[in-house]
Structures are given as C-alpha cells and as structure tokens.
Design an enzyme around this catalytic site. Structure first.
Site, PDB file in Angstrom:
ATOM      1  N   ASP A 169       9.650 -28.616 -14.800  1.00  0.00           N
ATOM      2  CA  ASP A 169      10.325 -28.731 -13.514  1.00  0.00           C
ATOM      3  C   ASP A 169       9.553 -27.964 -12.439  1.00  0.00           C
ATOM      4  O   ASP A 169       8.811 -27.018 -12.728  1.00  0.00           O
ATOM      5  CB  ASP A 169      11.752 -28.188 -13.602  1.00  0.00           C
ATOM      6  CG  ASP A 169      12.662 -29.079 -14.436  1.00  0.00           C
ATOM      7  OD1 ASP A 169      12.298 -30.257 -14.647  1.00  0.00           O
ATOM      8  OD2 ASP A 169      13.712 -28.594 -14.888  1.00  0.00           O
ATOM      9  N   LYS A 170       9.755 -28.358 -11.208  1.00  0.00           N
ATOM     10  CA  LYS A 170       9.034 -27.760 -10.072  1.00  0.00           C
ATOM     11  C   LYS A 170       9.168 -26.246 -10.047  1.00  0.00           C
ATOM     12  O   LYS A 170       8.191 -25.532  -9.828  1.00  0.00           O
ATOM     13  CB  LYS A 170       9.550 -28.356  -8.760  1.00  0.00           C
ATOM     14  CG  LYS A 170       8.893 -27.792  -7.511  1.00  0.00           C
ATOM     15  CD  LYS A 170       9.445 -28.440  -6.252  1.00  0.00           C
ATOM     16  CE  LYS A 170       8.821 -27.844  -4.997  1.00  0.00           C
ATOM     17  NZ  LYS A 170       9.363 -28.462  -3.763  1.00  0.00           N
TER      18      LYS A 170
END
Length: 202
Positions: free
Chosen positions: A130-131
């Site tokens: 995830d970012k």
C-alpha cells in the site's frame, strides 16, 4: 484447477495491467466470458472458459510506464531480480490517477529496459505494498524470475514479516512462549472500506 475471480485471472494472465485496471475494464463492460458481457469483477471463471476483451478497450489510455529518475533504496540487485525498499507515500505501480512518481517508474529508469515487461505499466513488479506502507518489493528482471516469483506469491510460499504500530499494549505471550501470535481473519473494515481489520464474518 478451481474457478477464480475474473479480475485476478486477467491480471495474472496479462500483468502489464493491474488488477484494478482489469476491474475497471470489467465494470465498463469491456470483458466477455463465453460470449456474455460480465459486469462483476468477482465473477468466477473456470479452466476452458472463453474470455475476451473488447477491441480498443484501452485505446483512450496510454500503455506503458514512463521511466523517471527517482531515488530508491536498492537492497539487492543481481541478474534475475532486484529488491527495493519502497518508501512511505510512494505508489507501487501506475494506476488511474497515479501515473507518475511510482516505484515502477523508478525501476523502469534504473534498469533502462532490462527488466521483465519493461514496456508494461508494471515492469517486473510481481506484488505490491500500500502507498503508506514501506518495505521490500521484489522486482523480476527476467521472464523466468517473473514466473517463479508470481508462482511463489500465488502459492503463498513467500514468508512476509510486517512491523506495525498498535494503539495499546498487546496481551503478553502465553506462558513459555517468547512471542505473541495473533491468528484471526482479516477483511475490509465494516465502515472504513479503505482499511483492513479483524473481521470474524469475513
């Protein structure tokens, strides 16, 4: 083999597009299974099913990953693969709304085309984070390494270790144990869908 989700099958067969991009193509009614338009990305497909993508489905969207000279921390680099330490805030690969500044853009520049699927939107990327999660990302530099790594992730033979911040002290380990094991089902948070949570009905 057992039936699998349509978006997952498409992303596995054509890794130049992300699973999210294939899900968007399905929602746009650009995918047919056994000559029937399928509108649900979670629709099951089985071996032998005839899956077709509408010609020109990607015509309005450029394919590829633009090389960008971005600073990345390379942990391992050999002839078959490299391992990069993805920073917090960096998207793993291009997606609608995030075409630039991704780890894949940096890899495309670093390897100068010497990476599996260099012309694709996810050059060499076989998994993601995830970012807002930092950590090691493995990048395949050859087709053989890509097949092997994707198979390992699909078969869940890859060991993953995460460090997390908790809101309160966890309970102590059981007597005689030196570590705490939390074994519970994970699913989407019931109200904050962008988050994951323990979900006993998941």
């Amino acid at each position: 083999s057992a039936p699998a989700r349509l978006d997952a099958c498409l992303a596995n067969a054509f890794p130049e597009r992300s699973r999210g991009e294939w899900a968007a193509a399905v929602a746009a009614e650009c995918v047919r299974v056994n000559d029937v338009v399928v509108k649900r990305k979670s629709a099951k497909v089985a071996p032998g099913d005839d899956v077709r993508v509408v010609e020109g489905a990607w015509a309005a969207e450029p394919l590829g990953c633009e090389p960008e000279d971005l600073p990345i921390d390379v942990l391992v680099d050999d002839e078959q693969f490299l391992v990069a330490n993805k920073a917090v805030g960096m998207v793993t690969h291009p997606a609608p709304g995030s075409r630039n500044g991704t780890l894949a853009n940096a890899v495309a520049a670093l390897c100068a085309g010497d990476v599996e699927g260099a012309a694709a939107s996810r050059p060499g990327i076989v998994h993601r984070l995830d970012k807002e999660t930092s950590g090691a990302i493995v990048v395949a530099k050859t087709a053989a390494a890509g097949r092997s790594l994707r198979g390992q992730f699909a078969d869940r033979t890859v060991s993953k270790v995460y460090l997390a911040v908790v809101a309160r002290p966890p309970p102590p380990p059981e007597e005689g144990e030196d570590e705490l094991v939390i074994d519970a089902p994970i699913g989407r948070h019931p109200t904050r869908r962008e988050r994951m949570a323990v979900a006993f009905d998941g």
